[in-house]
Design an enzyme around this catalytic site. Structure first.
Site, mmCIF file in Angstrom:
data_model
loop_
_atom_site.group_PDB
_atom_site.id
_atom_site.type_symbol
_atom_site.label_atom_id
_atom_site.label_comp_id
_atom_site.label_asym_id
_atom_site.label_seq_id
_atom_site.Cartn_x
_atom_site.Cartn_y
_atom_site.Cartn_z
ATOM 1 N N CYS A 19 -0.496 2.041 -4.893
ATOM 2 C CA CYS A 19 -1.284 3.153 -5.407
ATOM 3 C C CYS A 19 -0.371 4.361 -5.525
ATOM 4 O O CYS A 19 0.465 4.582 -4.663
ATOM 5 C CB CYS A 19 -2.433 3.493 -4.452
ATOM 6 S SG CYS A 19 -3.609 2.154 -4.268
ATOM 7 N N HIS A 43 0.845 -1.195 0.000
ATOM 8 C CA HIS A 43 0.000 0.000 0.000
ATOM 9 C C HIS A 43 0.871 1.232 0.000
ATOM 10 O O HIS A 43 1.905 1.276 0.650
ATOM 11 C CB HIS A 43 -0.875 0.021 1.262
ATOM 12 C CG HIS A 43 -2.006 -0.943 1.211
ATOM 13 N ND1 HIS A 43 -3.051 -0.808 0.345
ATOM 14 C CD2 HIS A 43 -2.246 -2.069 1.929
ATOM 15 C CE1 HIS A 43 -3.892 -1.810 0.521
ATOM 16 N NE2 HIS A 43 -3.433 -2.582 1.474
#
Lengths: 336, 646
Positions: free
Chosen positions: A134, A92
């Site tokens: 991301c 992440h």
């Protein structure tokens, strides 16, 4: 993670829902017990840092080698100015950060500083830095050290997605960008001598399939985009020595000359031995003759492993052995 | 400068005190209409799961097959226990759990409420996750008797069957099956311990167990737990009273109200609904709305039912006992006739427990304060709170207005300049400030002292009286509740006129003191209700609405009574007195219960039970906050008759 109590398959980590390869276990695949024992055994992954050891501090120390001398060598990144390093990070992340362990983050600037320290300490020749999170592309602009090829799975304000889930474990098992990287490696890079380039790898991403736009940085690399894209994938992804097979007649010619010279020397040796048996005063000559094969051996080049002309290699080897044997017997004979 | 002075001049303006009643009324109207607007799409939201770790419905559920046979066997065993004594029953249940290989324990409890003895025995078993670190636990509850006092056959059997399944499901990979010390295979994915609880009773039993788990019980009447696991992270209760031959249900009724209006984290509710309706295809309903077409009326009705349930603050299922300990819990109740059976419910629970198993922390990402108007629609506190706050603020506005009014000199002091009655000029004073000179009527310079002793004493005394009556209702024997309530109602109706009469003969409080009394009472009411709105929004709103007439009461002027013809004056007074009595707490409780077909006595008995067992303080709010305010209002109304206006 493999030993997390929630893992339905304890100790095993898979990268697809077929569970055909247990990445952690080279001996037993997922097929054990289910009749799929003949599944390819890929060998286990070596994990050096797991669980609570994976922190931002440990990672930066690993890159910059800031450990006390007592720190075990097996947990260090032992590289020098000739090493090509692959750094692949996934998980992440967000705008200029990447998440570690749910409790901390590494910033883009920290990464850039670590790479700069590596450059100053001459710990790498070139780095391939790949990030699948991301907004991974936001980690790239901070980098400033030379000879780094960097790619991120998505641009700023864009998310990266997982590819598919395993409905028995209950979570997604691989991310999209990683999946397509893996697919390229499995499909295109077919052997340890593959010449597939970084450029081909990056061109293989289809934004419609990956669902995000890959951001790449070539400008830090010596020679810019062109040179960076020409680098082989296996320079970073495989620990394979680059071997070059000659195969041109100039070298072959030299071999033949060497062989002929060797033959003459051996004949001379034989002759000298016979003469020495007849004439004790020829011991000096015999000594030089005994030394000669050894001196001649220095001229021999390291022969490559590639076998284009097997017989010449065999003859050369045999000749070398024979001359060594002769030399040895000469020396041992005259020792007494 | 001119602006400030003109604003300051308004302080003495007689017209400004005309505004607050309208302002109060406006606040109340806006507060109520705010609620009516909430069910619309612009103000409510679709539900969603906030916690990323939950991943609802992402796992295959394999409960079924031979587990169904095991379940049926257990259900017959449970049915055979229907007429056994408590000891026999808990012994048998424990034997079954022991046979599965779980650790078992039991707990006795007794509650004494209004002379009644409520006792029972809870049995429970603990599954220790083989690879778990024993610091956390989740609970699966099936009360022996459900909320309707029917025996919960299928739920108890399902809990036992799931206990067996959770312990022993053979895994998909031969090498990942752990083997227990008894040589049998086991399932090792649990990261938390699982406790299977079968309390005697839905609310008292569960409360005793949860209190004892957290060492918050009275050891003399409730025994401690011999076996405990880690911190509780979540609880799911099942209500499925189908008998030994089963009953296929249509929908799941999800009950989520906790004691004192506390609600579980919305994520738990959303996960259960997502799994049941998404993965399993079982529809979900809330607040006993068996048919819900997602229309405005039905959304409003669901929301209002939810508010009443929350406002009552009662325990609506076995899950309610967990709420005060910040353990999120819900009850899944089967309703209707359909085609879903125990296997669907079992797989729903399995998937829900797999999702709970994924949690690393307490549920904290989603809302704790919300109103649901449909299984998929909610409003959060930020949107609905202003409604109760406005109603509470209406009291504060009136209180401030009354305070200001009490500081004004009495009317006959010279503000109405005599128009024709007296011929002389009013007294004037000359004021010099700097270079300016002004002539000001002396009357306006008079300092009015406020006598605070009587109002304060009265307000405090009445609230204390309210607490005493609350205590009385909790401790009076159940059989005498009817008569004591009747007596109390009569006494509180008579108290205002009697008290005002006696006071007018003894202490002789002035009109100003009555105004201050009213002001303090409303101030306290407003402050309490606005604080209460953050704890139990619905209770605050309901009490606020019922008490709203109190801010419009003024002393009934005796002059009016004397000046009007008798045929008009007396009935007018009687009407206002009757209206006042009608908004008294007793009358409203009586009317509400008559509307729903229950008796007030049952309500009071439940309230006493609630306070003793669950710590429910709704009745405290009614008797300790609302009733004293009503008495003050009534006294103020009657004061007009008895107080001599100078």
């Amino acid at each position: 993670m493999a030993c997390n109590p929630r893992n339905t398959f304890p100790g095993a980590v898979f990268n697809s829902r077929e569970r055909s390869v247990d990445l952690y276990d080279g001996v037993f695949g997922a097929g054990d017990g289910l009749g799929l024992e003949d599944v390819q055994r890929n060998g286990g992954i070596e994990v050096d840092y797991r669980g609570n050891e994976v922190t931002v501090e440990t990672f930066i120390r690993l890159l910059t080698d800031r450990f006390p001398s007592s720190y075990p060598r097996s947990k260090r990144l032992v590289t020098d100015e000739r090493s090509n390093i692959l750094i692949y990070m996934t998980g992440h992340g967000g705008n200029e950060f990447l998440k570690f362990q749910d409790s901390e983050e590494i910033g883009a600037v920290d990464l850039a500083d670590a790479f700069e320290q590596m450059h100053e300490k001459r710990r790498y020749n070139s780095i391939l830095f790949l990030v699948d999170t991301c907004q991974a592309g936001t980690l790239l602009p901070s980098l400033r050290s030379p000879n780094i090829i960097a790619a991120g799975s998505s641009k700023k304000d864009q998310s990266s997605y997982s590819h598919h889930a395993d409905q028995d474990i209950g979570i997604a098992v691989i991310d999209r960008w990683t999946y397509y990287n893996l697919e390229f490696l499995e499909r295109e890079v077919t052997s340890t001598s593959s010449n597939k380039t970084i450029g081909q790898l990056f061109d293989s991403y289809d934004p419609l399939l990956v669902h995000s736009d890959t951001e790449v940085r070539y400008d830090l690399f010596e020679g810019g985009a062109q040179k960076a894209r020409e680098r082989r994938v296996l320079d970073f992804f495989g620990n394979v020595q680059a071997v070059e097979m000659g195969g041109d007649t100039e070298e072959e010619q030299q071999w033949r000359e060497d062989l002929v010279g060797l033959k003459r020397l051996i004949e001379r040796n034989m002759q000298a031995r016979e003469d020495a048996a007849l004439h004790p005063l020829l011991s000096e000559a015999t000594i030089t003759a005994a030394e000669a094969p050894l001196g001649l051996l220095k001229k021999f080049q390291v022969v490559s492993a590639k076998a284009t002309s097997g017989w010449s290699k065999g003859v050369g080897g045999a000749m070398a052995l024979v001359s060594l044997g002769v030399g040895w017997s000469m020396a041992s004979y005259f020792e007494y | 400068m001119a602006l400030i002075s003109s604003i300051l001049a308004l302080r003495r303006d007689p017209r400004i005190l005309k505004l607050p009643p309208y302002l109060s009324a406006l606040c109340i109207v806006i507060g109520v209409s705010w609620l009516l607007v909430l069910p619309l799409n612009q103000y409510s939201r679709q539900t969603y799961v906030s916690e990323n770790a939950i991943l609802p419905g992402q796992v295959h559920t394999y409960y079924g097959g031979s587990e169904h046979d095991v379940f049926r066997a257990y259900r017959h065993e449970v049915a055979a226990l229907a007429d056994s004594s408590v000891e026999e029953r808990s012994q048998k249940l424990n034997d079954i759990f022991r046979g599965i290989g779980l650790k078992v324990a039991q707990q006795d409890y007794t509650y004494i409420v209004g002379g009644r003895n409520i006792s029972g025995r809870n049995s429970y078993a603990m599954l220790q996750g083989p690879r778990a670190d024993a610091t956390e636990a989740i609970v699966l509850v099936a009360a022996w008797r459900n909320m309707d006092d029917a025996i919960n056959y299928s739920a108890v059997a399902l809990v036992m069957s799931l206990a067996r399944y959770f312990k022993r499901r053979p895994s998909l990979l031969a090498k990942s099956t752990c083997t227990f010390t008894d040589g049998k295979p086991g399932w090792s994915i649990w990261s938390k311990d699982i406790i299977f609880l079968i309390p005697s009773d839905s609310t008292a039993g569960t409360q005793a167990w949860v209190d004892a788990y957290h060492d918050n019980h009275d050891p003399s009447t409730i025994s401690s737990l011999p076996l405990k696991a880690g911190a509780l992270q979540g609880a799911v209760a099942l209500d499925y009273p189908a008998g030994p031959w089963g009953h296929r249900f249509d929908k799941l009724h999800v009950v989520y109200d906790g004691t004192n209006g506390q609600l579980p984290n919305l994520d738990l509710f959303n996960t259960a609904v997502s799994i049941a309706s998404g993965q399993m295809g079982i529809g979900c309903t809330i607040q006993r709305m068996w048919r819900h077409n997602d229309s405005y009326q039905e959304r409003l009705q669901t929301m209002l039912r939810g508010m009443i349930s929350q406002g009552l603050g009662h325990a609506s299922g076995p899950h309610s006992a967990f709420m005060p300990y910040h353990v999120d819990a819900i009850t899944l109740q089967t309703v209707g006739d359909g085609w879903h059976d125990e296997m669907s419910l079992g797989r729903t629970v399995e998937s829900l427990f797999r999702s709970l198993n994924n949690l690393l922390e307490h549920l904290h990402q989603s809302f704790f304060f919300y109103l649901l108007m449909h299984a998929n629609r909610f409003v959060s506190i930020g949107t609905y709170l202003p409604s109760a706050m406005l109603v509470a603020v209406s009291f504060s506005i009136t209180a401030i207005a009354l305070w200001v009014q009490s500081g004004r000199p009495p009317k006959s002091a010279g503000e109405d300049l005599p128009s024709g009655e007296k011929g002389g000029k009013p007294d004037m004073t000359v004021i010099k400030e700097g270079g300016a000179v002004a002539l000001v009527p002396t009357a306006t310079l008079e300092i009015v002292e406020r006598q605070l002793a009587f109002p304060l004493a009265a307000v405090l005394g009445l609230h204390f009286l309210g607490i005493v009556s609350f205590y009385t209702f909790n401790h009076v024997a159940q059989s005498s509740l009817q008569s004591s309530f009747f007596l109390f109602a009569v006494l509180s109706a008579l108290l205002p006129p009697l008290a005002t009469f006696i006071l007018s003969r003894t202490v002789r409080p002035s009109a100003q003191e009555y105004t201050l009394l009213h002001s303090f009472s409303l101030l306290l009411l407003g402050a309490s209700l606005s604080t209460l709105a953050t704890l139990n929004f619905s209770l605050s709103l309901l009490v606020g609405l019922c008490a709203s007439p109190l801010s419009f009461i003024r002393p009934f002027p005796r002059r009016l009574l004397a000046s009007l013809p008798p045929s008009l004056g007396a009935p007018l007074f009687v009407v206002s007195a009757v209206v006042l009595t009608a908004v008294s707490p007793m009358a409203i409780l009586g009317l509400a219960n008559a509307y729903w077909g229950r008796s007030v006595v049952d309500l009071l008995a439940d309230a006493a039970f609630g306070w003793t067992v669950w710590g429910m303080w709704t009745s405290f709010v009614i008797w300790g906050v609302w009733w004293p305010a009503w008495v003050v209002g009534a006294c103020v109304l009657w004061s007009g008759i008895f107080v001599e206006e100078k």
